[in-house]
Design an enzyme around this catalytic site. Structure first.
Site, PDB file in Angstrom:
ATOM      1  N   ARG A   1       0.839  -1.202   0.000  1.00  0.00           N
ATOM      2  CA  ARG A   1       0.000   0.000   0.000  1.00  0.00           C
ATOM      3  C   ARG A   1       0.875   1.253   0.000  1.00  0.00           C
ATOM      4  O   ARG A   1       0.880   2.021  -0.962  1.00  0.00           O
ATOM      5  CB  ARG A   1      -0.957  -0.022   1.199  1.00  0.00           C
ATOM      6  CG  ARG A   1      -2.130   0.953   1.114  1.00  0.00           C
ATOM      7  CD  ARG A   1      -1.787   2.362   1.550  1.00  0.00           C
ATOM      8  NE  ARG A   1      -1.234   2.426   2.897  1.00  0.00           N
ATOM      9  CZ  ARG A   1      -0.663   3.519   3.384  1.00  0.00           C
ATOM     10  NH1 ARG A   1      -0.549   4.634   2.651  1.00  0.00           N
ATOM     11  NH2 ARG A   1      -0.162   3.516   4.621  1.00  0.00           N
ATOM     12  N   ASP A   2       1.670   1.451   1.030  1.00  0.00           N
ATOM     13  CA  ASP A   2       2.514   2.646   1.091  1.00  0.00           C
ATOM     14  C   ASP A   2       3.569   2.628  -0.012  1.00  0.00           C
ATOM     15  O   ASP A   2       3.941   3.667  -0.561  1.00  0.00           O
ATOM     16  CB  ASP A   2       3.191   2.735   2.460  1.00  0.00           C
ATOM     17  CG  ASP A   2       3.381   4.168   2.932  1.00  0.00           C
ATOM     18  OD1 ASP A   2       3.350   5.076   2.084  1.00  0.00           O
ATOM     19  OD2 ASP A   2       3.567   4.385   4.136  1.00  0.00           O
TER      20      ASP A   2
ATOM     21  N   HIS B   1       3.234   4.439  -3.585  1.00  0.00           N
ATOM     22  CA  HIS B   1       3.608   5.825  -3.871  1.00  0.00           C
ATOM     23  C   HIS B   1       4.876   5.896  -4.720  1.00  0.00           C
ATOM     24  O   HIS B   1       5.038   6.796  -5.548  1.00  0.00           O
ATOM     25  CB  HIS B   1       3.847   6.592  -2.566  1.00  0.00           C
ATOM     26  CG  HIS B   1       2.607   6.906  -1.795  1.00  0.00           C
ATOM     27  ND1 HIS B   1       1.620   7.755  -2.254  1.00  0.00           N
ATOM     28  CD2 HIS B   1       2.188   6.479  -0.574  1.00  0.00           C
ATOM     29  CE1 HIS B   1       0.660   7.844  -1.350  1.00  0.00           C
ATOM     30  NE2 HIS B   1       0.974   7.078  -0.331  1.00  0.00           N
TER      31      HIS B   1
ATOM     32  N   HIS C   1       9.112   7.016   8.778  1.00  0.00           N
ATOM     33  CA  HIS C   1       9.719   7.277   7.466  1.00  0.00           C
ATOM     34  C   HIS C   1      11.186   7.617   7.679  1.00  0.00           C
ATOM     35  O   HIS C   1      11.588   8.069   8.756  1.00  0.00           O
ATOM     36  CB  HIS C   1       8.970   8.404   6.744  1.00  0.00           C
ATOM     37  CG  HIS C   1       7.665   7.958   6.154  1.00  0.00           C
ATOM     38  ND1 HIS C   1       7.468   7.826   4.804  1.00  0.00           N
ATOM     39  CD2 HIS C   1       6.495   7.577   6.734  1.00  0.00           C
ATOM     40  CE1 HIS C   1       6.235   7.401   4.568  1.00  0.00           C
ATOM     41  NE2 HIS C   1       5.619   7.238   5.738  1.00  0.00           N
TER      42      HIS C   1
ATOM     43  N   SER D   1       5.030  11.094   9.189  1.00  0.00           N
ATOM     44  CA  SER D   1       4.815  11.174   7.745  1.00  0.00           C
ATOM     45  C   SER D   1       5.940  11.879   7.005  1.00  0.00           C
ATOM     46  O   SER D   1       6.192  11.591   5.833  1.00  0.00           O
ATOM     47  CB  SER D   1       3.494  11.891   7.452  1.00  0.00           C
ATOM     48  OG  SER D   1       2.443  11.352   8.211  1.00  0.00           O
TER      49      SER D   1
ATOM     50  N   HIS E   1       4.483   4.347  12.932  1.00  0.00           N
ATOM     51  CA  HIS E   1       4.788   4.192  11.506  1.00  0.00           C
ATOM     52  C   HIS E   1       5.843   5.231  11.146  1.00  0.00           C
ATOM     53  O   HIS E   1       5.587   6.432  11.231  1.00  0.00           O
ATOM     54  CB  HIS E   1       3.497   4.417  10.698  1.00  0.00           C
ATOM     55  CG  HIS E   1       3.670   4.436   9.211  1.00  0.00           C
ATOM     56  ND1 HIS E   1       3.255   3.405   8.409  1.00  0.00           N
ATOM     57  CD2 HIS E   1       4.182   5.380   8.371  1.00  0.00           C
ATOM     58  CE1 HIS E   1       3.507   3.702   7.140  1.00  0.00           C
ATOM     59  NE2 HIS E   1       4.069   4.897   7.091  1.00  0.00           N
TER      60      HIS E   1
END
Length: 336
Positions: free
Chosen positions: A12-13, A16, A195, A166, A193
């Site tokens: 899913r991620d 991008h 990054h 994010s 989550h």
């Protein structure tokens, strides 16, 4: 040993990074490999979640229903997760996802707007589904406000709640403080989550686990936009060495990562100069391509664009600000 549940949004991620163009064989192959490794939750969908395939943010190569059916069939042990952003997805999208066998549903909202998740969380509670809420761009809120928003989400029906870094802006102490505040405010599992804009995603994830997060996200080879996500095949053994147990088979996990590099991505994510700047500025790295394109046309430094966007606290969905910033910097001319 303390148990940590690993949630894998590679399918899913990671979309991008390839403009949402993962095909059927890639979806099926990675889902099977992740299942063989014993990854508890495998998330699938358009990068922006259910119902988001559009001209505005990109058409997916495979429709939602077919993506979910393909991955569901490949998962013999792992649970299937999906993601929804209010405004893109609807309750009808959630209903169809549940019919396709979605086991875990995450609702993503801006870190100060948990009320936007209320309707969807309520619907999922009525359906008896396992609903989570994640607070995005979480560096934009203080720990006490994140804790308050998380508690509200639990009141709306979330069975787990947490934060997304994010923009890849946090350092470990930032994460510890925020996860600790949320952990003290709720009695449901807490999610982190990360990054990797500043190269801190694994360290931040370990800090989250130590502060009480029970669900940690990671993607194979860090597959994701810009600098990518927490690298899953690094995260798992580091957590195990740090005193946490994941239940994931290391060799099979490494095999899944090898498959992902071959079949899902042109190349693994790299923490390049603009990724670092976007992390420092606190701007979603998904802006990268538009910033580069518009800055080059106008002859301005894309690093200046990112820092200006950071000062304006730009968030996903406000891409129109890129043009405004570029125009102002161009009109201002070279400094000095």
């Amino acid at each position: 040993m303390t148990a940590v549940v690993i949630h894998d949004p590679t399918l899913r991620d990671g979309q991008h990074a390839v403009r949402h163009q993962l095909g059927m064989e890639a979806l099926r192959g990675y889902a099977a490999a992740a299942d063989a490794a014993g990854i508890p939750v495998v998330e699938v969908g358009h990068g922006n979640g259910l119902g988001a395939s559009s001209l505005q943010v990109g058409r997916a190569a495979v429709p939602d229903d077919l993506m979910l059916a393909t991955v569901r069939e490949a998962l013999q042990h792992s649970r299937m997760g999906v993601f929804l952003l209010p405004g893109w997805g609807t309750s009808d999208d959630l209903r169809r996802a549940l019919k396709q066998g979605a086991d875990v549903v995450r609702i993503g909202v801006h870190c100060t707007e948990s009320s936007l998740a209320e309707r969807h969380l309520g619907f999922l509670a009525e359906q008896g589904a396992e609903a989570h809420c994640v607070l995005m761009m979480s560096h934009m809120a203080a720990p006490d406000e994140l804790a308050e928003q998380a508690a509200r989400a639990v009141g709306h029906g979330a069975r787990a709640v947490g934060i997304m870094d994010s923009a890849g802006h946090f350092l470990p102490d930032d994460v510890s403080e925020r996860i600790g505040a949320i952990r003290a405010a709720v009695e449901v599992p807490v999610i982190f989550h990360g990054h990797d804009n500043l190269g801190m995603a694994v360290a931040n994830s370990v800090a989250a686990a130590r502060a009480g997060a029970g669900i940690i996200d990671g993607c194979a080879r860090g597959f994701g936009a810009g600098a990518g996500n927490t690298q899953l095949e690094v995260l798992v053994p580091v957590l195990e060495r740090t005193g946490f147990t994941t239940g994931i088979d290391l060799y099979a996990l490494l095999d899944a990562a090898e498959f992902a590099e071959r079949a899902l991505m042109p190349a693994p994510p790299v923490t390049d100069s603009l990724s670092i700047v976007s992390g420092l500025a606190g701007v979603f790295s998904g802006f990268k391509h538009q910033v580069l394109e518009q800055a080059r046309r106008a002859g301005v430094d894309p690093r200046d664009v990112f820092f200006d966007l950071g000062r304006r606290q730009a968030i996903a969905g406000q891409e129109d600000l890129i043009g405004d910033v570029v125009a102002e910097l161009s009109a201002r001319g070279p400094v000095g």
